[in-house]
Design an enzyme around this catalytic site. Structure first.
Site, PDB file in Angstrom:
ATOM      1  CD  GLU A  89      -2.947   1.324   2.178  1.00  0.00           C
ATOM      2  OE1 GLU A  89      -3.762   2.254   2.106  1.00  0.00           O
ATOM      3  OE2 GLU A  89      -3.005   0.408   3.020  1.00  0.00           O
ATOM      4  CD  GLU A 114       1.667   8.489   4.728  1.00  0.00           C
ATOM      5  OE1 GLU A 114       2.329   9.530   4.499  1.00  0.00           O
ATOM      6  OE2 GLU A 114       0.666   8.152   4.076  1.00  0.00           O
ATOM      7  CG  ASP A 164      -1.976  16.041  -3.644  1.00  0.00           C
ATOM      8  OD1 ASP A 164      -2.732  16.590  -4.467  1.00  0.00           O
ATOM      9  OD2 ASP A 164      -1.383  16.659  -2.752  1.00  0.00           O
ATOM     10  CE  LYS A 168      -3.513  26.533  -8.081  1.00  0.00           C
ATOM     11  NZ  LYS A 168      -2.609  27.582  -7.538  1.00  0.00           N
ATOM     12  CE  LYS A 243     -14.666   9.110  11.340  1.00  0.00           C
ATOM     13  NZ  LYS A 243     -14.071   9.664  12.592  1.00  0.00           N
ATOM     14  CG  PHE A 244     -11.657  12.479   2.039  1.00  0.00           C
ATOM     15  CD1 PHE A 244     -11.473  13.849   2.026  1.00  0.00           C
ATOM     16  CD2 PHE A 244     -11.457  11.784   0.850  1.00  0.00           C
ATOM     17  CE1 PHE A 244     -11.101  14.515   0.863  1.00  0.00           C
ATOM     18  CE2 PHE A 244     -11.090  12.440  -0.314  1.00  0.00           C
ATOM     19  CZ  PHE A 244     -10.915  13.810  -0.297  1.00  0.00           C
ATOM     20  CD  GLU A 245     -14.992   6.358  -0.986  1.00  0.00           C
ATOM     21  OE1 GLU A 245     -15.502   5.779  -1.968  1.00  0.00           O
ATOM     22  OE2 GLU A 245     -14.140   5.834  -0.237  1.00  0.00           O
TER      23      GLU A 245
END
Length: 263
Positions: A89, A114, A164, A168, A243-245
């Site tokens: 991952e 990470e 990420d 832009k 939660k973000f999704e």
């Protein structure tokens, strides 16, 4: 979930049998360093659980089953452990989804990369709270881990969730999912292994689908089974809604999963 900074990807190397170690001459990174404070609980998890669950970065190939070996295992138990699939991952954020997936797939080993220290501490804390034994963490740039530590044909799967998107246009070149990285990952997958990417940014989803489709060692699993999804895959059951999704879905944002198989 994932954070990265991919400046200049290396050339594609789909002929994995001829791939040889090369000097590390690259500015590519799989992350950006974020500010954040490590809590007392996360620091305690580093102290107590770090020695068992952290895998030090090294510049030589790693026996991927070695970090999961148990010193007191019987020969039969050791053989069973060594037969378990291994999934890489890249970028797990605070580790919420990672811990969930490891709990629902207890017979799979997860090597997780990470660099965000509070995130590493948070996942170590979750490991302790849930008594998880099938996660190991390398707190280092995933690109260097792939280049130096992962043997060819060694992985059963790769997860890259919500990297990420670099919204832009002038920053699109920094996106993690680029031809060079995908070629490296494909070469390290076993035949039949999979690469699963997910994003909630449609332009990035389109780029991911195009890049994965262009890699000759990969085949889109969804094309025949779910043609109505135009190349994207249904969300696999093991990937939870974060939660973000959930917040994005409530706001009307889409989420796209791409699952490709090594041929």
């Amino acid at each position: 979930m994932n954070t990265e900074n991919n400046e200049n990807t290396a050339p594609s190397a789909s002929a994995e049998s001829t791939e040889a170690p090369k000097p590390f001459m690259r500015t590519i990174k799989s992350f950006i360093r974020r500010a954040g404070r490590t809590t007392a609980g996360q620091a305690k998890a580093f102290e107590v659980l770090g020695p068992q669950f952290l895998v030090p970065y090294q510049t030589s190939l790693l026996d991927l089953q070695a970090p999961f070996a148990q010193a007191d295992a019987t020969p039969e138990e050791a053989a069973a452990q060594a037969a378990k699939p291994i999934v890489l991952e890249i970028g797990f954020g605070m580790g919420e989804a990672t811990a969930h997936i490891a709990s629902v797939l207890p017979d799979t080993h997860f090597l997780c990369c990470e660099v965000h220290e509070p995130g590493v501490g948070a996942l170590l804390k979750r490991i302790g709270e849930r008594n998880l034994t099938n996660i190991r963490i390398c707190a280092h740039d995933a690109v260097e881990v792939i280049d130096h530590m992962l043997p060819l044909h060694s992985l059963d799967g790769v997860h890259i969730f919500f990297p990420d998107p670099w919204h832009k246009t002038k920053h699109n070149k920094r996106r993690l999912i680029q031809q060079g990285l995908v070629a490296k990952l494909a070469a390290r997958l076993k035949v039949g292994g999979y690469l699963h990417c997910a994003t909630d940014w449609q332009p990035y989803a389109e780029q991911i689908l195009a890049v994965l489709s262009a890699e000759p060692l990969l085949r889109n699993r969804a094309l025949q089974s779910h043609p109505q999804l135009e190349g994207y895959a249904p969300k696999p059951l093991y990937r939870p809604l974060t939660k973000f999704e959930n917040r994005g879905i409530r706001l009307g944002h889409g989420v796209w999963d791409a699952v490709f198989e090594r041929v």
